[in-house]
Design a protein around this motif. Sequence first.
Motif, mmCIF file in Angstrom:
data_model
loop_
_atom_site.group_PDB
_atom_site.id
_atom_site.type_symbol
_atom_site.label_atom_id
_atom_site.label_comp_id
_atom_site.label_asym_id
_atom_site.label_seq_id
_atom_site.Cartn_x
_atom_site.Cartn_y
_atom_site.Cartn_z
ATOM 1 N N SER A 165 0.818 -1.222 0.000
ATOM 2 C CA SER A 165 0.000 0.000 0.000
ATOM 3 C C SER A 165 0.853 1.273 0.000
ATOM 4 C CB SER A 165 -0.936 -0.001 1.219
ATOM 5 O OG SER A 165 -0.198 -0.051 2.424
ATOM 6 N N GLU A 174 -7.652 -2.118 -11.358
ATOM 7 C CA GLU A 174 -7.921 -1.666 -9.994
ATOM 8 C C GLU A 174 -6.743 -1.819 -9.026
ATOM 9 O OE1 GLU A 174 -11.500 -3.327 -8.444
ATOM 10 O OE2 GLU A 174 -12.720 -2.775 -10.181
ATOM 11 N N CYS A 188 -4.750 -2.465 -3.905
ATOM 12 C CA CYS A 188 -5.681 -1.580 -4.619
ATOM 13 C C CYS A 188 -5.096 -0.181 -4.831
ATOM 14 C CB CYS A 188 -6.989 -1.448 -3.840
ATOM 15 S SG CYS A 188 -7.949 -2.979 -3.790
ATOM 16 N N LYS A 189 -5.191 0.307 -6.061
ATOM 17 C CA LYS A 189 -4.733 1.665 -6.349
ATOM 18 C C LYS A 189 -5.896 2.655 -6.366
ATOM 19 C CE LYS A 189 -4.679 0.851 -11.383
ATOM 20 N NZ LYS A 189 -3.805 0.801 -12.578
ATOM 21 N N ILE A 190 -7.119 2.133 -6.233
ATOM 22 C CA ILE A 190 -8.301 2.985 -6.111
ATOM 23 C C ILE A 190 -8.857 2.826 -4.700
ATOM 24 C CG2 ILE A 190 -8.865 2.876 -8.566
ATOM 25 C CD1 ILE A 190 -10.954 0.759 -7.952
ATOM 26 N N LYS A 191 -9.799 3.695 -4.341
ATOM 27 C CA LYS A 191 -10.305 3.693 -2.965
ATOM 28 C C LYS A 191 -11.015 2.393 -2.605
ATOM 29 C CE LYS A 191 -12.665 6.730 0.306
ATOM 30 N NZ LYS A 191 -13.396 7.999 0.490
ATOM 31 N N TYR A 192 -11.758 1.846 -3.539
ATOM 32 C CA TYR A 192 -12.507 0.615 -3.243
ATOM 33 C C TYR A 192 -12.367 -0.360 -4.406
ATOM 34 C CZ TYR A 192 -16.385 -2.627 -2.552
ATOM 35 O OH TYR A 192 -17.142 -3.766 -2.410
#
Length: 250
Positions: free
Chosen positions: A148, A196, A177-181
């Motif tokens: 992360s 994602e 994950c490189k996006i929030k969700y």
Amino acid sequence: MSPPSRRLQTKPVITCLKTFLISYSLIFWATGVILLAVGVWGKVSLENYLALAADQSTNAPYVLIGTGACIIVFGLFGCFATCRGSPWMLKLYAMFLTLVFLAELVAGISGFIFRHELKHILDKAFTTAVKQYNTTDSHHNALDTIQSTLGCCGINAYTDWNGTAYFKENGIPTSCCKIKYCSPESLKDLEQAATEVYEQGCFSVVSTKMEANLGIIAGVSFGIAFFQLIGMFLACCLSRYITNNQYEMV
């Protein structure tokens, strides 16, 4: 008893050596603070990486922390010994500088040796951490933090998670994950996950970062270690001049 002219010639030398040694001791004290700071920084910045290779990690940060703390104490002792002009205190100070010199050499060599063995150790550590993910808490937390924080996933690529026991049940870890969700469905499908999660593997990112950090630790250790030689020389010279001057006055 020696002639007065000779004693007068010795006094300026002792005064000059005292001035240099006090100045050196203050700088020496400052290097102790720097070593302590570098050791703490090395421990904090490398903590997650060393957790993956706990069985084969370096003790260089701990050596620097301990050495830095001792230098802070003995730097003040050096100033006190110089002001008192006590030969035995100055000899003790010179002995301590020798021990510090050796300790810093050990820390520097340890950092350089571990730096060259780094890629092999990290490759083995990452492979074990990915295969045993979620079974060992220390490796699990360290790997999540690395992924992360550094924006990477897996060993060489995010597809390394395919075939692991964790992937079969949960898919790719959410720390990738490189996006929030990230949707659970996407994490279980490598093609959907590509949009994602981070695609770059962590091995190259971590090895480069650790090599740079360990290089700084080793460089600082060697630089300050050879600086101790000046103090050893000054302390021994001053101790000898004071002792000879005391004998001449008898």
